[in-house]
Structure formats: C-alpha cells, structure tokens
Design an enzyme around this catalytic site. Structure first.
Site, PDB file in Angstrom:
ATOM      1  N   HIS A   1       0.822  -1.216   0.000  1.00 14.21           N
ATOM      2  CA  HIS A   1       0.000   0.000   0.000  1.00 14.21           C
ATOM      3  C   HIS A   1       0.853   1.263   0.000  1.00 14.21           C
ATOM      4  CE1 HIS A   1      -2.930   3.045   0.953  1.00 14.21           C
ATOM      5  NE2 HIS A   1      -2.331   3.278   2.116  1.00 14.21           N
TER       6      HIS A   1
ATOM      7  N   HIS B   1       3.789   7.071   5.315  1.00 12.77           N
ATOM      8  CA  HIS B   1       2.604   7.745   5.853  1.00 12.77           C
ATOM      9  C   HIS B   1       1.829   6.929   6.891  1.00 12.77           C
ATOM     10  CE1 HIS B   1       0.396   5.354   2.822  1.00 12.77           C
ATOM     11  NE2 HIS B   1      -0.681   5.581   3.576  1.00 12.77           N
ATOM     12  N   ASP B   2       1.955   5.593   6.871  1.00 16.11           N
ATOM     13  CA  ASP B   2       1.229   4.764   7.831  1.00 16.11           C
ATOM     14  C   ASP B   2       2.107   4.246   8.971  1.00 16.11           C
ATOM     15  OD1 ASP B   2      -1.469   4.757   7.139  1.00 16.11           O
ATOM     16  OD2 ASP B   2      -1.160   3.302   5.533  1.00 16.11           O
TER      17      ASP B   2
ATOM     18  N   GLU C   1       0.871   5.483  12.507  1.00 18.58           N
ATOM     19  CA  GLU C   1      -0.483   5.025  12.808  1.00 18.58           C
ATOM     20  C   GLU C   1      -0.557   3.511  12.981  1.00 18.58           C
ATOM     21  OE1 GLU C   1      -4.480   5.449  10.306  1.00 18.58           O
ATOM     22  OE2 GLU C   1      -3.683   7.378  10.968  1.00 18.58           O
ATOM     23  N   ASP C   2       0.259   2.753  12.244  1.00 17.63           N
ATOM     24  CA  ASP C   2       0.079   1.298  12.207  1.00 17.63           C
ATOM     25  C   ASP C   2       1.289   0.478  12.644  1.00 17.63           C
ATOM     26  OD1 ASP C   2      -2.609   1.343  11.261  1.00 17.63           O
ATOM     27  OD2 ASP C   2      -1.880   1.864   9.282  1.00 17.63           O
TER      28      ASP C   2
ATOM     29  N   ASP D   1      -3.032   8.564  -1.066  1.00 21.73           N
ATOM     30  CA  ASP D   1      -3.427   7.542  -0.090  1.00 21.73           C
ATOM     31  C   ASP D   1      -4.882   7.132  -0.278  1.00 21.73           C
ATOM     32  OD1 ASP D   1      -3.478   5.867   2.183  1.00 21.73           O
ATOM     33  OD2 ASP D   1      -4.098   7.536   3.459  1.00 21.73           O
TER      34      ASP D   1
END
Length: 491
Positions: free
Chosen positions: A31, A55-56, A59-60, A123
């Site tokens: 992704h 970018h993630d 958050e992840d 995204d």
C-alpha cells in the site's frame, strides 16, 4: 549511498513486516509503495514521495514522529503527521470513527503545503481502488471489513477529501481517477465532467483594484465590464461552483446580488467572473466618511431583514444548525463537555425555519450602487434562525477587536470605535428599538454563538500555542458567564 526515498522503503518494509491489508489480505507494504507510485505521477519532490512510503508508519507500527523527523527530516515528519489520526486508545473504534475523520480532515483543509494534499489524494486513491475492486465482487458486503459499516459515512469522508484537494489537484489524472471510483461506488456523487480534461481561461488580477472582501476570497475589478472573485487558498473548486449556483438561486429569490457566469483560472487557483458592479463596498464608504456610519448601518439592517424574510426554495441551501452543531462539537464541547451540552440544547431549541441567513454578513462584502446594496459573497447562504447572522455581525464589529482593535481596523478599514458605533446602530435598526435592555438581551445571545465560533476557529489550527490556550480559556469563561443570563437563543 542510499537516497531518502530508498532508505524510507527499507525502513517502512521492516516496520510493516508481517502486517496485511484489511480487505484483500495482501502484504501491507504494497500500500505505501502504491501511494508513492501515485505521488510520482503528480510530483518529483523527494520529501513528498518519502512521506508517501512512510505515511502509515506512526499510525500502524511502533514507529514515531520524532524517529521519522530525526531520520528523514522535519517536512517529511510533518507530512506523515498530516495523515496520522488520533486513535483515542481505549475507546470503541466504530464510535470514534467520524470524530477521528473530522479532526484529520481539518488538518487537510487548513494545510498550505501542496505536498499534504498530494499525499492525501494518493493515499485515498489507493484505498478506494481497493474498495472499488472488492465492491465490484461483493457489493455492500465490502463494508463489513471496516470498523465503520455505514457506507454513507464513507461516502461523506471520501467526498470531503475530494472537495478539499480539488482546488489544487483537479487537473491531475490521480484526481480524475479518484472521482471515477467514488462515482462507481456512490453514483452521481460528483458530476461526470470532473473526470474529463477541461481547460479554463487563464487570467491575472495583478494591477487590478480590489473592491471587496469575503470569507472565501477577494473581489477585483478586472476591466470596464467584469469583476472577478478570486478564492483564497484552502477553498475547494466546489466552493466556486457552489457559490455560482447559490448566487443564481438567490437572484431568482429576489436578493440583490451579482450573477457569476464563468469560472477562470487565476494562478494556481480559480475565480468566478461576474458582471461589473462599479461601486465601493460599504466598508470603504464608511472609511471614507465615518460620519455616515448610522446611515450605512440602516442600509445593512434593512438588507439583513430582507434576507431573513426570504424563504429558502429547493434543497440547494444547507441547514445553518448543522454548522452551529459542528462548531460546538469541535470547539466548546472539547473544552468543557457540560457547557457544550448547554449550548447544544439552546441550538436544538431554536425553531426550525426555512428563512434564509447570510452566514457572513458584514460591510466588506456588500457594495452600494445608486443607493442599493448588492451582495458579493454568498457562499455561506443557508436557512435558519436570524441569530446566526446577528452573531456574525457581533463577531465582525465587536468580538474581533476586544483583545486587539487593530484586527477590526485592518479588516474593515475604519476605527474600532466606528465599528462599535456601527454595531449599536445596526442592532437598533434591525430590532426597531432604542431600548438598551432589549439590545443587550439580543447581544448576549449573539455573543454566545460568536464565542462558540471563535473557540472552534482557534481549535481548527491543530497544534495550539500557549497564547491559543489562553484565548480559549477566556472565551470559555465568557460563555460560562453568558449562560447564566441566556435561557433561549430566540429573538
């Protein structure tokens, strides 16, 4: 030696190791790599591409923003931060879904970095590609894979993203593909023409005289026949379309307004072109002749009453209560839940009406030609109670100058003392009374909604400074004090 992007790919691959995507169970790292590939069709900015890969991470994974800043630089960290939601640990993810999305959308809307908008578009395009593919196979069952299972809320989210990036990125292939997928899942969300190439006439307002100011943009005299409203950065292309549509509808309903008839490209943004109204704004007239303040206050009061007596026709106009609710939820309710409940109760108790409110009523966006007022800013026209507009008048002429009179003086072009006199005259004419107690009663109600608005306005900035916090504390106390006296917002 590896460049920034290559290092980011390795870093993200390690941190995302073992993780898979919700819908199709593929390795998660595919992704962010897809996001970077989409970004490469819009920009060659290495920091933006790097942020696409990362970018993630916050958050992840276990990665943190300080780690990203140390390794990849401040701008990359800021870009990643724009896409990182507050997870509200310990709370139900389905129940916090809309709150989380609304808060993150505010960061997108308020950002001035084109890289943020590119990153968001890339995204969300990658996400909706995946959703659309599964939707074509499983239909509505696709939403079962998400914490939020209401497809209409997903529609709201993706539609909001599209509107917030449209102003800057609507000419890109990524944007047009994004719209196609949204329309596939939620037919007719956007006009199909948005998916096609369209070239707008390019104009410049350099050297043109500014004749008016509004919340969304500034109005310039382009030539002897035309004026152009140039929209501020941060507004969406839909804002231009919508205001043109509203202006036409308002004109049909009898409100005095110029008719916009074409969209033009102005630099990197857009403008709406209208027939020439060769006349100064009422703000400019007051600045030239403060002795006539009372007369102009009467003109504005009569215009306000005309708006408030006009019945909204059709479904083009939004409900003003929705904007009030949002201001409470994202402002005072976050500072003091009990005060938020009290204010919300007053708002909900307002009688439902289909009469119009302007939403940004002040002398800077009203021209006066041959003694007749003409509105040049209608983007916030909605239906609702007149107290909505009275709170805006209080904001423009009183509240803005309470801590720093220069704010009003710079905005209006005349002194704060004149501004306060204008407000007093306006309220007297609007309410048709010289009774100070009556004017004070309505002013308290207007001030209450005004301070609610100011808190939400400050909080929308995101990272709050100590000065911001101090201002909010003062506003909270003002609201607390006003609630001791205000039992209803009706006037």
């Amino acid at each position: 030696m590896m460049n920034l992007l290559e290092e980011a790919i390795i870093y993200a691959t390690v941190l995302h190791q073992g993780k898979v995507r919700k819908i199709n169970n593929i390795p998660f790292i595919l992704h962010p790599l897809e996001v970077a590939q989409i970004l490469s069709t819009m920009t060659g900015d290495i920091e933006v591409l790097t942020a696409g890969v990362l970018h993630d991470v916050v958050e992840d994974t276990d990665g943190t923003l300080p780690q990203i800043e140390k390794r990849f630089g401040r701008r990359v960290a800021d870009l990643v931060d724009s896409e990182t939601e507050n997870k509200y640990p310990g709370e139900d993810k389905a129940l916090t879904w809309k709150r989380r999305k609304a808060e993150s959308l505010l960061r997108l809307k308020n950002s001035t970095d084109i890289g943020v908008k590119m990153l968001w578009l890339a995204d969300k395009l990658a996400n909706i590609r995946s959703i659309a593919g599964t939707y074509s196979e499983k239909g509505e069952a696709v939403w079962e894979a998400f914490h939020q299972k209401d497809p209409e809320l997903h529609r709201w989210y993706y539609k909001s993203v599209a509107e917030y990036v449209e102003f800057d990125l609507n000419r890109t292939g990524a944007y047009k593909e994004f719209i196609k997928h949204i329309n596939f899942i939620w037919p007719e969300t956007f006009a199909s023409e948005k998916t096609r190439y369209k070239k707008y006439k390019e104009v410049s307002v350099e050297g043109c005289r500014m004749i008016g100011q509004g919340a969304k943009g500034n109005v310039y005299r382009y030539n002897d026949e035309l004026i152009i409203k140039v929209y501020h950065e941060g507004n969406t292309y839909r804002d231009v379309e919508r205001e043109m549509e509203i202006s036409r509808k308002a004109f049909v309903l009898g409100l005095p307004t110029a008719i916009s008839f074409g969209i033009v490209a102005v630099g990197k943004g857009y403008g709406a072109m209208s027939e020439l109204i060769d006349s100064p704004s009422i703000s400019q007239r007051i600045a030239m002749n403060p002795g006539e303040t009372k007369y102009y206050a009467k003109v504005m009061a009569e215009l306000a009453r005309q708006i408030h007596e006009t019945e909204a026709d059709g479904d083009i106009f939004p409900d003003a209560k929705e904007r009030l609710r949002e201001r409470v939820e994202l402002g005072i309710a976050c500072e003091d839940a009990e005060l938020g409940k009290q204010v919300m109760h007053l708002i909900e108790a307002l009688p439902d009406t289909k009469k119009l409110t302007h939403g940004d009523l002040h002398t800077g966006n009203v021209l006066l030609m041959n003694g007749e007022p003409i509105l040049i800013d209608l983007d916030r026209l909605s239906y609702g109670h007149p107290i909505v507009d009275l709170s805006t008048v209080y904001l423009s002429y009183v509240a803005f100058g309470e801590n720093d009179p220069k704010i009003v003086e710079d905005f209006m072009g005349f002194s704060y003392e004149t501004s306060q006199r204008f407000y007093r005259y306006f309220m007297s004419f609007y309410l048709d009374t010289e009774d100070e107690a009556r004017i004070r009663e309505v002013t308290d109600k207007a001030a209450l909604l005004c301070y609610v608005r100011l808190i939400s306005r400050i909080r929308k900035k995101g990272d709050l400074t100590e000065e911001d916090r101090a201002k909010i504390s003062i506003l909270v106390e003002k609201i607390r004090d006003l609630l001791q006296r205000v039992e209803s917002l009706e006037i």
